[in-house]
Design an enzyme around this catalytic site. Structure first.
Site, PDB file in Angstrom:
ATOM      1  CB  ILE A 140      20.570  27.737  13.747  1.00  0.00           C
ATOM      2  CG1 ILE A 140      20.791  26.228  13.677  1.00  0.00           C
ATOM      3  CG2 ILE A 140      19.092  28.055  13.997  1.00  0.00           C
ATOM      4  CD1 ILE A 140      20.479  25.477  14.937  1.00  0.00           C
ATOM      5  CG  HIS A 143      16.769  31.342  17.960  1.00  0.00           C
ATOM      6  ND1 HIS A 143      15.592  30.811  18.418  1.00  0.00           N
ATOM      7  CD2 HIS A 143      17.283  32.049  18.994  1.00  0.00           C
ATOM      8  CE1 HIS A 143      15.406  31.179  19.680  1.00  0.00           C
ATOM      9  NE2 HIS A 143      16.439  31.929  20.050  1.00  0.00           N
ATOM     10  CG  LEU A 144      21.475  36.544  18.565  1.00  0.00           C
ATOM     11  CD1 LEU A 144      22.326  37.261  17.531  1.00  0.00           C
ATOM     12  CD2 LEU A 144      20.979  37.502  19.616  1.00  0.00           C
ATOM     13  CG  HIS A 145      23.442  30.656  17.922  1.00  0.00           C
ATOM     14  ND1 HIS A 145      22.660  30.791  16.798  1.00  0.00           N
ATOM     15  CD2 HIS A 145      24.550  29.993  17.529  1.00  0.00           C
ATOM     16  CE1 HIS A 145      23.264  30.234  15.765  1.00  0.00           C
ATOM     17  NE2 HIS A 145      24.422  29.745  16.178  1.00  0.00           N
ATOM     18  CD  GLN A 146      28.234  36.711  22.497  1.00  0.00           C
ATOM     19  OE1 GLN A 146      28.312  37.617  21.704  1.00  0.00           O
ATOM     20  NE2 GLN A 146      28.250  36.886  23.805  1.00  0.00           N
TER      21      GLN A 146
END
Length: 185
Positions: A140, A143-146
């Site tokens: 995805i 949308h940034l996600h760590q």
């Protein structure tokens, strides 16, 4: 050959042919492969799951903890048991788009995720990172996600190597509850 494992000629059999129960089924992965819960475009209103998850209850959204700027959520398609993601509420694609408070809280939540995972599961180590852009492997990308993936010595056993699958011994709802309790400890 290990019991329950499939040899190369057996992998080439057609659907419906008897195989002596030697296949490892992971039907939940098909949802990911077919793009379930993936946005249809880059905007927040294009079905971004990271924009809709915070609108759910913690239990329904698999949210472990909420902050001012970010939240920690279990990955629906985990690489390992306890696989968390730290996600900003704001719909941004690139790490450089975060403001100072978002950057600080993302870092703090990553540290707290590691602490909770160690307390809840005895994790020996972690893989931590973000894939920036589709070319870098972001599922995805809009949308940034760590990712915070707990690891244990020897966790890469024969299942992922030979069976090309992970065995997760706990329901995601149960994992969420244990980690949410460990987060607050």
């Amino acid at each position: 050959m290990l019991a329950g494992m499939t040899s190369e000629p057996e992998l080439q059999r057609g659907v419906g042919e008897p195989d002596g129960f030697r296949r490892l089924w992971t039907p939940h992965r098909m949802a990911y492969i077919q793009g379930e819960n993936k946005p249809t475009g880059p905007a927040p209103d294009d079905g971004c799951p990271f924009c809709s998850i915070p609108k759910l209850s913690d239990e329904d959204g698999l949210i472990v903890q909420r902050g001012e700027s970010v939240f920690a959520v279990l990955n629906l398609y985990p690489y390992n048991g306890g696989h968390l993601m730290v996600v900003p509420y704001r719909h941004v694609a690139d790490y450089t788009e975060l403001d100072g408070p978002e950057t600080a809280e993302l870092g703090e939540f990553t540290k707290r995720a590691m602490t909770a995972l160690r307390a809840a599961s005895g994790a020996h180590g972690f893989n931590i990172g973000m894939n920036q852009g589709a070319a870098a492997g972001a599922g995805i990308a809009a949308h940034l996600h760590q990712h915070v993936v707990p690891r244990w010595g020897g966790d890469a056993n024969f299942m992922p190597v030979v069976g090309h699958t992970k065995v997760l011994p706990q329901l995601l709802a149960d994992t969420r509850k244990v980690l949410a309790e460990a987060w607050s400890a």
